[in-house]
Design an enzyme around this catalytic site. Structure first.
Site, PDB file in Angstrom:
ATOM      1  N   ASN A   9     -47.919-119.128 -35.637  1.00 34.59           N
ATOM      2  CA  ASN A   9     -48.414-119.457 -34.300  1.00 34.59           C
ATOM      3  C   ASN A   9     -49.691-120.287 -34.476  1.00 34.59           C
ATOM      4  O   ASN A   9     -50.731-119.746 -34.827  1.00 34.59           O
ATOM      5  CB  ASN A   9     -48.696-118.145 -33.551  1.00 34.59           C
ATOM      6  CG  ASN A   9     -49.342-118.366 -32.203  1.00 34.59           C
ATOM      7  OD1 ASN A   9     -49.446-119.500 -31.727  1.00 34.59           O
ATOM      8  ND2 ASN A   9     -49.790-117.282 -31.588  1.00 34.59           N
ATOM      9  N   TRP A  10     -49.566-121.585 -34.238  1.00 34.16           N
ATOM     10  CA  TRP A  10     -50.704-122.474 -34.494  1.00 34.16           C
ATOM     11  C   TRP A  10     -51.731-122.440 -33.361  1.00 34.16           C
ATOM     12  O   TRP A  10     -52.773-123.088 -33.455  1.00 34.16           O
ATOM     13  CB  TRP A  10     -50.216-123.909 -34.725  1.00 34.16           C
ATOM     14  CG  TRP A  10     -49.377-124.091 -35.957  1.00 34.16           C
ATOM     15  CD1 TRP A  10     -49.015-123.123 -36.860  1.00 34.16           C
ATOM     16  CD2 TRP A  10     -48.802-125.312 -36.435  1.00 34.16           C
ATOM     17  NE1 TRP A  10     -48.243-123.674 -37.863  1.00 34.16           N
ATOM     18  CE2 TRP A  10     -48.097-125.019 -37.636  1.00 34.16           C
ATOM     19  CE3 TRP A  10     -48.797-126.633 -35.976  1.00 34.16           C
ATOM     20  CZ2 TRP A  10     -47.413-125.988 -38.363  1.00 34.16           C
ATOM     21  CZ3 TRP A  10     -48.118-127.599 -36.707  1.00 34.16           C
ATOM     22  CH2 TRP A  10     -47.433-127.281 -37.892  1.00 34.16           C
ATOM     23  N   LYS A  11     -51.424-121.731 -32.288  1.00 33.08           N
ATOM     24  CA  LYS A  11     -52.366-121.582 -31.165  1.00 33.08           C
ATOM     25  C   LYS A  11     -52.936-122.948 -30.761  1.00 33.08           C
ATOM     26  O   LYS A  11     -52.222-123.945 -30.835  1.00 33.08           O
ATOM     27  CB  LYS A  11     -53.465-120.572 -31.527  1.00 33.08           C
ATOM     28  CG  LYS A  11     -52.872-119.246 -31.997  1.00 33.08           C
ATOM     29  CD  LYS A  11     -53.875-118.120 -32.054  1.00 33.08           C
ATOM     30  CE  LYS A  11     -53.170-116.841 -32.508  1.00 33.08           C
ATOM     31  NZ  LYS A  11     -54.037-115.685 -32.536  1.00 33.08           N
ATOM     32  N   HIS A  95     -47.425-113.560 -25.484  1.00 35.08           N
ATOM     33  CA  HIS A  95     -48.491-113.357 -26.473  1.00 35.08           C
ATOM     34  C   HIS A  95     -49.692-112.700 -25.795  1.00 35.08           C
ATOM     35  O   HIS A  95     -50.008-112.996 -24.647  1.00 35.08           O
ATOM     36  CB  HIS A  95     -48.890-114.692 -27.111  1.00 35.08           C
ATOM     37  CG  HIS A  95     -49.796-114.505 -28.280  1.00 35.08           C
ATOM     38  ND1 HIS A  95     -51.148-114.291 -28.133  1.00 35.08           N
ATOM     39  CD2 HIS A  95     -49.538-114.439 -29.604  1.00 35.08           C
ATOM     40  CE1 HIS A  95     -51.674-114.109 -29.332  1.00 35.08           C
ATOM     41  NE2 HIS A  95     -50.730-114.196 -30.248  1.00 35.08           N
ATOM     42  N   GLU A  97     -52.746-113.190 -25.973  1.00 32.77           N
ATOM     43  CA  GLU A  97     -53.766-114.117 -25.441  1.00 32.77           C
ATOM     44  C   GLU A  97     -53.339-114.646 -24.081  1.00 32.77           C
ATOM     45  O   GLU A  97     -54.182-114.918 -23.217  1.00 32.77           O
ATOM     46  CB  GLU A  97     -54.016-115.246 -26.454  1.00 32.77           C
ATOM     47  CG  GLU A  97     -54.843-114.726 -27.633  1.00 32.77           C
ATOM     48  CD  GLU A  97     -54.600-115.433 -28.954  1.00 32.77           C
ATOM     49  OE1 GLU A  97     -54.012-116.529 -28.968  1.00 32.77           O
ATOM     50  OE2 GLU A  97     -54.995-114.861 -29.991  1.00 32.77           O
ATOM     51  N   GLU A 167     -47.762-106.856 -31.914  1.00 30.98           N
ATOM     52  CA  GLU A 167     -49.079-107.341 -32.313  1.00 30.98           C
ATOM     53  C   GLU A 167     -50.159-106.499 -31.641  1.00 30.98           C
ATOM     54  O   GLU A 167     -50.481-106.721 -30.469  1.00 30.98           O
ATOM     55  CB  GLU A 167     -49.250-108.799 -31.888  1.00 30.98           C
ATOM     56  CG  GLU A 167     -48.217-109.728 -32.499  1.00 30.98           C
ATOM     57  CD  GLU A 167     -48.701-111.178 -32.479  1.00 30.98           C
ATOM     58  OE1 GLU A 167     -48.842-111.748 -33.560  1.00 30.98           O
ATOM     59  OE2 GLU A 167     -48.959-111.704 -31.390  1.00 30.98           O
ATOM     60  N   GLY A 173     -56.618-111.846 -35.142  1.00 30.60           N
ATOM     61  CA  GLY A 173     -57.753-112.713 -35.409  1.00 30.60           C
ATOM     62  C   GLY A 173     -59.030-111.964 -35.773  1.00 30.60           C
ATOM     63  O   GLY A 173     -60.102-112.546 -35.825  1.00 30.60           O
ATOM     64  N   SER A 213     -53.626-110.493 -38.151  1.00 28.14           N
ATOM     65  CA  SER A 213     -54.324-110.672 -39.429  1.00 28.14           C
ATOM     66  C   SER A 213     -53.412-110.523 -40.648  1.00 28.14           C
ATOM     67  O   SER A 213     -53.840-110.003 -41.679  1.00 28.14           O
ATOM     68  CB  SER A 213     -55.534-109.730 -39.515  1.00 28.14           C
ATOM     69  OG  SER A 213     -56.439-109.997 -38.453  1.00 28.14           O
ATOM     70  N   GLY A 234     -51.072-115.993 -37.171  1.00 31.71           N
ATOM     71  CA  GLY A 234     -51.953-117.006 -36.608  1.00 31.71           C
ATOM     72  C   GLY A 234     -52.724-117.710 -37.705  1.00 31.71           C
ATOM     73  O   GLY A 234     -52.249-118.659 -38.326  1.00 31.71           O
ATOM     74  N   GLY A 235     -53.917-117.222 -37.994  1.00 31.44           N
ATOM     75  CA  GLY A 235     -54.837-117.877 -38.927  1.00 31.44           C
ATOM     76  C   GLY A 235     -54.216-118.335 -40.241  1.00 31.44           C
ATOM     77  O   GLY A 235     -54.384-119.486 -40.654  1.00 31.44           O
TER      78      GLY A 235
HETATM   79  P1  PGA Z   1     -53.737-113.744 -36.512  1.00 26.83           P
HETATM   80  O1  PGA Z   1     -52.911-114.043 -35.161  1.00 26.83           O
HETATM   81  O2  PGA Z   1     -52.720-113.777 -37.637  1.00 26.83           O
HETATM   82  O3  PGA Z   1     -54.745-114.862 -36.617  1.00 26.83           O
HETATM   83  O4  PGA Z   1     -54.350-112.416 -36.350  1.00 26.83           O
HETATM   84  C1  PGA Z   1     -51.656-113.475 -34.938  1.00 26.83           C
HETATM   85  C2  PGA Z   1     -51.127-113.887 -33.594  1.00 26.83           C
HETATM   86  O5  PGA Z   1     -51.910-113.976 -32.640  1.00 26.83           O
HETATM   87  O6  PGA Z   1     -49.914-114.143 -33.428  1.00 26.83           O
END
Ligand code: PGA
Length: 252
Positions: A9-11, A95, A97, A167, A173, A213, A234-235
């Site tokens: 997930n490149w956000k 998601h 967010e 998640e 994050g 994470s 994500g990251g």
């Molecule tokens: P993260 O994000 O790996 O940076 O914690 C995961 C996500 O939001 O899908």
């Protein structure tokens, strides 16, 4: 056997040149991963360009959200059929967010999920509890509500188009991963809910990913657990070598 999934997930990162560079870096590192469903989810504006680069490869394209209507006077929205047109096979829905900052609810997640599946997309259906919810002991109530609400009216025959992503919001994050035991416990609960709402066969077939994470250093323990079928990342998905390391760990 459930095929593992590693989804990046490149956000809100990567301009088109950066996105192309990243995916061109990933492709040669994951050619051997024949038994992993590999997915990247860039921002809408670069979907088309990334789609051209991955064409014919083992990497699949996802969007990060979509609307439930196919077309109409809905300024700023994008529909499942437009995502298909841009080369997507997958879409992330619900998601945390989006739930946290953009007013997404179980009801909107449900409408989007049904519309995306009906259009022929695979849905990365996200659920997870906040820190307050975990600390107050309501994790399972939250997951139960998110699953029942988000999948309301989805027939069992459509479940093959759905991949659950668990998640925990407190792990996204933050560098704080759920322990392998905490993740396995939640995944087993989710699988049990699918069994209760549908059937044992549906529950056995459902891929349930962990997110929060995930990095090359912690993927092995997570993925070795019986109910963890991969990761939404994500990251660590923003660099070709760390994303490829996750894919190759899932292939083992
Ligand atoms: P993260 O994000 O790996 O940076 O914690 C995961 C996500 O939001 O899908």
């Amino acid at each position: 056997m459930r095929k593992p999934v590693i989804a990046g997930n490149w956000k809100l990162f990567k301009t088109s040149a950066e996105a192309v560079e990243l995916v061109k870096g990933i492709l040669p590192l994951v050619t051997g991963a024949t038994n992993v469903e590999i997915v990247v989810a860039p921002v809408f504006t670069v979907l088309d360009r990334v789609s051209s680069v991955i064409s014919g490869s083992n990497v699949n394209l996802s969007a990060q959200d979509c609307f439930w209507e196919a077309e109409g006077a809905f300024t700023g929205e994008i529909s499942p059929k437009m995502l298909l047109d841009a080369g997507c096979s997958h879409v992330i829905i619900g998601h945390s967010e989006r739930r946290q900052y953009f007013g997404e609810t179980d009801e909107t997640v449900n409408k989007k999920t049904k519309a995306a599946v009906a259009a022929g997309l695979k849905v990365l259906f996200c659920i997870g509890e906040t820190l307050d919810e975990r600390e107050s002991g309501s994790t399972f109530d939250v997951l139960k509500r998110q699953i029942a609400g988000g999948l309301a009216g989805v027939p069992e025959s459509d479940l093959c188009s759905i991949i659950v992503a668990y998640e925990p919001v407190w792990a996204i994050g933050t560098g704080k991963t759920a322990s392998d035991d905490q993740a396995q416990e939640a995944h087993a609960f989710i699988r049990g809910e699918i069994k209760g709402l549908y059937s044992a066969a549906a529950s056995d077939a459902m891929r349930v990913l962990y997110g929060g994470s995930v990095k090359p250093e912690n993927i092995a323990g997570l993925i070795s657990r019986p109910d963890i079928d991969g990761a939404l990342v994500g990251g660590a998905s923003l660099k070709a070598d760390s994303f490829a390391a996750l894919v190759n760990a899932a292939q083992k």
